[in-house]
Scaffold this active site. Structure first.
Site, short mmCIF file in Angstrom:
data_model
loop_
_atom_site.label_atom_id
_atom_site.label_comp_id
_atom_site.label_asym_id
_atom_site.label_seq_id
_atom_site.Cartn_x
_atom_site.Cartn_y
_atom_site.Cartn_z
N HIS A 102 0.84 -1.19 0.00
CA HIS A 102 0.00 0.00 0.00
C HIS A 102 0.88 1.25 0.00
O HIS A 102 2.04 1.20 0.44
CB HIS A 102 -0.92 0.01 1.22
CG HIS A 102 -1.92 -1.11 1.23
ND1 HIS A 102 -3.22 -0.95 1.63
CD2 HIS A 102 -1.81 -2.41 0.85
CE1 HIS A 102 -3.87 -2.10 1.51
NE2 HIS A 102 -3.04 -3.01 1.05
N GLU A 104 0.93 3.95 1.77
CA GLU A 104 1.44 4.40 3.07
C GLU A 104 2.63 3.54 3.50
O GLU A 104 3.63 4.05 4.00
CB GLU A 104 0.34 4.29 4.15
CG GLU A 104 -0.87 5.18 3.90
CD GLU A 104 -1.94 4.50 3.05
OE1 GLU A 104 -1.59 3.70 2.15
OE2 GLU A 104 -3.13 4.75 3.29
N CYS A 129 -6.67 2.71 4.46
CA CYS A 129 -7.46 1.50 4.76
C CYS A 129 -7.11 1.01 6.18
O CYS A 129 -6.14 1.45 6.79
CB CYS A 129 -7.17 0.42 3.73
SG CYS A 129 -5.58 -0.39 3.93
N CYS A 132 -3.56 -0.26 6.71
CA CYS A 132 -2.52 0.77 6.82
C CYS A 132 -2.59 1.51 8.15
O CYS A 132 -1.56 1.92 8.69
CB CYS A 132 -2.62 1.77 5.67
SG CYS A 132 -2.02 1.07 4.12
#
Ligand SMILES: [Zn+2]
Length: 294
Positions: A102, A104, A129, A132
């Protein structure tokens, strides 16, 4: 300028183009801006810190490799040093979705691998999400990490993750981005193996103690390393291969030309990164994959 930035460049304001060109105009732009460069960009563009990170998001998202979702996420992590680090999501066709990175995770790992000791904020173009939010809760910034999104007020990780479960609920441990050296040794003169060993020695695995690192070498001989980043909730842990692929993507924007790869981990560790590392690298077309153990 790297090809991945060409399409989005025309959507950046002329002032910001002028400010960024001395850095982003180079093919070896490392997808980060030092604190000094940030000051120069702010001065020329007229943007403040917050506006600049928002304006950089489309450029970070241009680093995304998302062949499955075609959903391009960008993130900018700000270090306590003042440096800004790009991050973008990465997907790998041919292996389970659990191997996905992801944005992040990418920006945070990018900062960690470049030696940043603490983060003060992260700016993302979509709401983080749940996965994360948990990943970020492993950071030594704690829940006070500022989280910025376009058209949203400033919030902290505590706002995004109320009633959080995290490292504090388990053992008293170093946190992600804290400096550690596990002191493992290997008798070898092989540069790539030593790079993977160094990554393992700086990995974050306080719950399993299964320290692991990966080193990738591209066709040009450049080496990219990745450290395992374990998570208190286990599943959001980021494998060392993913960390190395993040670093490679941020550095050169090409995750597909890996000539040789080395995983270093403990012979008697509770867990092994080998099967996942091997299968993902095979899916990426790398056939020279080795496992070395301490
Ligand atoms: Zn996420």
């Amino acid at each position: 300028m790297q090809a991945r930035f060409h399409a989005i460049w025309s959507e950046i304001t002329p002032k910001l183009q002028e400010a960024l060109l001395p850095y982003m105009g180079n093919d070896d732009f490392p997808a980060m801006l030092t604190a000094k460069q940030v000051e120069s960009v702010k001065q020329i563009s007229g943007l403040d810190d917050h506006a600049l990170t928002l304006a950089l998001l489309p450029l970070a998202a241009a680093c995304s490799i998302a062949p499955i979702s075609r959903f391009y996420v960008g993130a900018i992590a700000r270090g306590a040093s003042g440096n800004l680090y790009f991050g973008a999501n990465m997907e790998f066709a041919g292996v389970p979705l659990q191997q996905t990175v992801h944005a992040e995770q990418s920006a945070i790992t990018h900062a960690w691998l470049r030696g940043e000791k603490k983060l003060v904020s992260i700016t993302i173009n979509y709401s983080p999400c749940g996965h994360c939010r948990q990943f970020m809760n492993e950071l030594n910034s704690g829940t006070q990490l500022a989280v910025y999104l376009p058209n949203r007020p400033k919030l902290t990780l505590a706002d995004y993750l109320p009633e959080a479960f995290g490292p504090g609920d388990l053992v008293d441990t170093p946190l992600l981005l804290d400096t550690v050296d596990h002191g493992h040794r290997l008798k070898t003169g092989d540069e790539l193996v030593l790079a993977a060993l160094d990554a393992a020695n700086h990995s974050h695995a306080p719950y399993s103690q299964s320290h692991a690192g990966v080193a990738l070498q591209d066709e040009q001989g450049q080496i990219y390393t990745g450290r395992y980043a374990e998570n208190a909730a286990f599943n959001p842990s980021l494998p060392p291969l993913q960390a190395a692929l993040i670093f490679m993507n941020m550095s050169v924007g090409n995750g597909q030309s890996i000539k040789r790869a080395v995983l270093v981990e403990g012979e008697n560790s509770h867990l092994s990164q080998w099967n996942a590392t091997y299968s993902t690298l095979t899916a990426l077309g790398c056939t020279e994959v080795e496992r070395h153990t301490f």
